[in-house]
Design a protein around this motif. Sequence first.
Motif, PDB file in Angstrom:
ATOM      1  N   SER A 281       0.735  -0.944   0.167  1.00  0.00           N
ATOM      2  CA  SER A 281      -0.326   0.206  -0.403  1.00  0.00           C
ATOM      3  C   SER A 281       1.394   1.476   0.009  1.00  0.00           C
ATOM      4  O   SER A 281       1.754   1.263   0.619  1.00  0.00           O
ATOM      5  CB  SER A 281      -0.801  -0.136   1.152  1.00  0.00           C
ATOM      6  N   GLU A 282       0.569   2.053  -0.271  1.00  0.00           N
ATOM      7  CA  GLU A 282       1.260   3.717  -0.605  1.00  0.00           C
ATOM      8  C   GLU A 282       1.892   4.291   1.430  1.00  0.00           C
ATOM      9  O   GLU A 282       2.151   4.038   1.113  1.00  0.00           O
ATOM     10  CB  GLU A 282       0.413   4.460  -0.848  1.00  0.00           C
ATOM     11  N   GLU A 283       0.314   4.057   2.215  1.00  0.00           N
ATOM     12  CA  GLU A 283       0.935   4.358   2.687  1.00  0.00           C
ATOM     13  C   GLU A 283       1.404   3.345   3.631  1.00  0.00           C
ATOM     14  O   GLU A 283       2.721   3.743   4.485  1.00  0.00           O
ATOM     15  CB  GLU A 283      -1.083   4.117   4.419  1.00  0.00           C
ATOM     16  N   PHE A 284       1.791   2.222   3.818  1.00  0.00           N
ATOM     17  CA  PHE A 284       2.827   1.688   4.457  1.00  0.00           C
ATOM     18  C   PHE A 284       3.672   2.032   3.697  1.00  0.00           C
ATOM     19  O   PHE A 284       4.474   1.957   4.458  1.00  0.00           O
ATOM     20  CB  PHE A 284       2.599   0.040   4.000  1.00  0.00           C
ATOM     21  N   ALA A 285       4.106   1.899   2.313  1.00  0.00           N
ATOM     22  CA  ALA A 285       5.649   2.120   1.511  1.00  0.00           C
ATOM     23  C   ALA A 285       5.635   3.403   2.113  1.00  0.00           C
ATOM     24  O   ALA A 285       7.115   4.082   2.964  1.00  0.00           O
ATOM     25  CB  ALA A 285       5.292   2.351  -0.079  1.00  0.00           C
ATOM     26  N   ARG A 286       5.429   5.118   2.333  1.00  0.00           N
ATOM     27  CA  ARG A 286       4.847   5.957   2.414  1.00  0.00           C
ATOM     28  C   ARG A 286       5.897   5.748   3.959  1.00  0.00           C
ATOM     29  O   ARG A 286       7.046   6.198   4.475  1.00  0.00           O
ATOM     30  CB  ARG A 286       4.490   7.172   3.015  1.00  0.00           C
ATOM     31  N   LYS A 287       5.380   5.065   5.201  1.00  0.00           N
ATOM     32  CA  LYS A 287       5.517   5.025   6.541  1.00  0.00           C
ATOM     33  C   LYS A 287       7.019   4.548   6.927  1.00  0.00           C
ATOM     34  O   LYS A 287       7.562   5.170   7.941  1.00  0.00           O
ATOM     35  CB  LYS A 287       4.564   5.020   7.380  1.00  0.00           C
ATOM     36  N   ASN A 288       7.060   3.999   5.678  1.00  0.00           N
ATOM     37  CA  ASN A 288       8.573   2.926   6.063  1.00  0.00           C
ATOM     38  C   ASN A 288       9.174   3.532   5.507  1.00  0.00           C
ATOM     39  O   ASN A 288      10.553   2.788   5.105  1.00  0.00           O
ATOM     40  CB  ASN A 288       8.191   1.522   6.006  1.00  0.00           C
ATOM     41  N   GLY A 289       9.385   4.939   4.098  1.00  0.00           N
ATOM     42  CA  GLY A 289      10.613   5.377   3.657  1.00  0.00           C
ATOM     43  C   GLY A 289      10.899   3.869   2.319  1.00  0.00           C
ATOM     44  O   GLY A 289      12.033   4.143   1.728  1.00  0.00           O
ATOM     45  N   LEU A 290       9.613   2.654   1.494  1.00  0.00           N
ATOM     46  CA  LEU A 290      10.190   2.236   0.696  1.00  0.00           C
ATOM     47  C   LEU A 290       9.210   2.526  -0.451  1.00  0.00           C
ATOM     48  O   LEU A 290       8.686   3.566  -0.390  1.00  0.00           O
ATOM     49  CB  LEU A 290       9.581   1.387   1.423  1.00  0.00           C
ATOM     50  N   SER A 291      10.138   2.619  -1.337  1.00  0.00           N
ATOM     51  CA  SER A 291      10.575   2.845  -2.572  1.00  0.00           C
ATOM     52  C   SER A 291      10.410   1.274  -4.050  1.00  0.00           C
ATOM     53  O   SER A 291      10.652   0.634  -3.351  1.00  0.00           O
ATOM     54  CB  SER A 291      11.561   3.305  -3.237  1.00  0.00           C
ATOM     55  N   ILE A 292       9.703   2.349  -4.811  1.00  0.00           N
ATOM     56  CA  ILE A 292       9.983   0.856  -6.425  1.00  0.00           C
ATOM     57  C   ILE A 292      11.036   0.137  -6.412  1.00  0.00           C
ATOM     58  O   ILE A 292      12.520   0.965  -6.192  1.00  0.00           O
ATOM     59  CB  ILE A 292       8.704   1.096  -7.654  1.00  0.00           C
TER      60      ILE A 292
END
Length: 643
Positions: A336-347
């Motif tokens: 999810s976009e939310e999970f990636a955002r709060k954990n600083g993850l990218s494609i």
Amino acid sequence: LDCANKSSGLWQMHRGAGGCRLQNAGRKAGGRMLKSLKQLLRTPMKTVLFFLLMTAATALLVLGANLWAQTQAQMDAVEKQFTTLGTVEQKPNRSQMRTGWDAADGAYYSEAEPVYDSVISADVLDFDGANYLKAPEKRPYYLADLQGLAVRDGGTALFYPVVEFTPAETAVPDHPIKVYVQRFLYPEAENQNNEYEIYVCDHWTENPAPLEAGKTYVAYTNVIVNHHENAKSSIEYALIAAERSTQCDAGGNLLESDMQTRTFDEVTAGFYETERGQYWLELSKALSMWDTTAPALPVTDTALLPSFHDRTVYVREGRTFSAEDLENGAAVCLVSEEFARKNGLSIGDKVELPLYGVNEKDSPHRTFGDGSGLRTFSLLNAQNRAYTPFWTAKYEIIGTYYSVGTYGKPAGSIEMALNLFLIPANSVKADFAGNIVDSGPMQRATTSFQIPNGTVDEYRTAYNRNVPAEVRENLEITFDDNGYSQIIGGLLNMRYVAIILFAAGLLSALAILVLLLYFFIVKQKKRTAIERSLGMSKNQCRVSLVSGVVVLSAVAVILGTVCSSVLFDKVQTLDLTGQNEHTFSTEYSLWARDENAVETEDAENTGVLEVVIPAAMILLTTGLSVILVNRSLKYELIEMLNK
């Protein structure tokens, strides 16, 4: 010999004479064409009538063909972009009342819970005539322990602690009594001194056992609002009965556990070396894992997920799974976009997923829906031990999905959940039979299939014919085509109109052409005989008769085609099929919420039709005219004159 010499005067005279003959022939042909038109104008009413009729028939024919092609193109686009999803749910055979005690009210409460006599397998839906595009599947979901990543905001630790305490005085905990916290086994924290006071209550037990002052107890609690009369604290720690394992075998059968249900245990010397003491340590360990647990949903095709089907969830960055990813079980995932955002993850980043549990009963949404982490299964196996991972792998993030709802949370979804990982089903290459935390019947959120668009009635007929009645009584199948039936219905009506216009135009054009040729070609035998008697050749007679008819029909056909183009543009602006500017109606679907929704495309061959149809009509007129004139020219001149 002299003529062979191109520089001689005779050659120049010969060439000049030839040029004059060609010019004279052209002038004569043009003159005969004008004479042919003049002959037509000698019957002006008839000529004008045929001209207008041919124009109208051509406009009708080309308009019908264009609408037919345009509507078919839109129908093809609908077929490609819309799918029909079926979801399956097993209905309970009956319900039974479960009673419990509420110490604050001093009374029992009752809750209805469903009862299933047996669990029906999805295999019963494999019958003749089903015609699946994607066969029914019942999806489990995995529990992944994501150490070091932000999963939840400590909700479980705040409201479901495992606490070791000493009562301030001997009392029966049928109401909140004061105790001193010795330590929290969960969440892990520094030991507390006996100045740290809380109020505990055996809230759900009617006649609880007493707690003695000076002794130490351990209990699993739930922090709730204190509704007791004369409450000395705004919250209370309600004791929860010891968790019983819900582990199931591969067949869905509950495994037996020897755990006795108690709300607390006394802690004595060496207690945590006993089997009962180990239970509390393992429960605390499992709860610690639960705080870092996120669900992972194995996918065979995102089209089978209800939220992806109705476009409440869609991939907005990166890409979705390819056919090769799903077939080969590539170690890739969508987050999810939310999970990636709060954990600083990218494609392109990789996340390690240690999978330790499998839920074959509920959907991730029921347990993890908005991140609250309320669960209906135990985190301990039948041996009263915390589960250990059965599969660990690093998954590369290939895309992030967006959920339509508040702050990207999957509002309205029946299977998606906050922090949910989507992974290819074939990527898990380990046996998880020893880690099934719960098992149950088919639900709409867990069981789905896909059939061709517009075949719901055929499917139901085959279903009723091939599936036993006793099974059908316990299954409820729901279909969702995103409004395909409404949209395709409008397009089908439009296509019927287009076919009728095309057929009417074609029949009209043929009828008018036949009458035109009859009056201006067939009935002109007398004219042909006179022209032949005056010395005109057969070719000259052909030009004299055919040229005027061809010119008249050509002008009418071209004018009719222009009129059809104007009419076609006008029709396209009308909302005849629930469409506007060539886009799908969103009255029955959520396509408008997806900024990547695909619009229908105009038919590619409408411009070709506006050239091919008029050209074919002109060629047909010319060919039939020549054939009919040739038939007249076969008669002997004397015979024609006598007639």
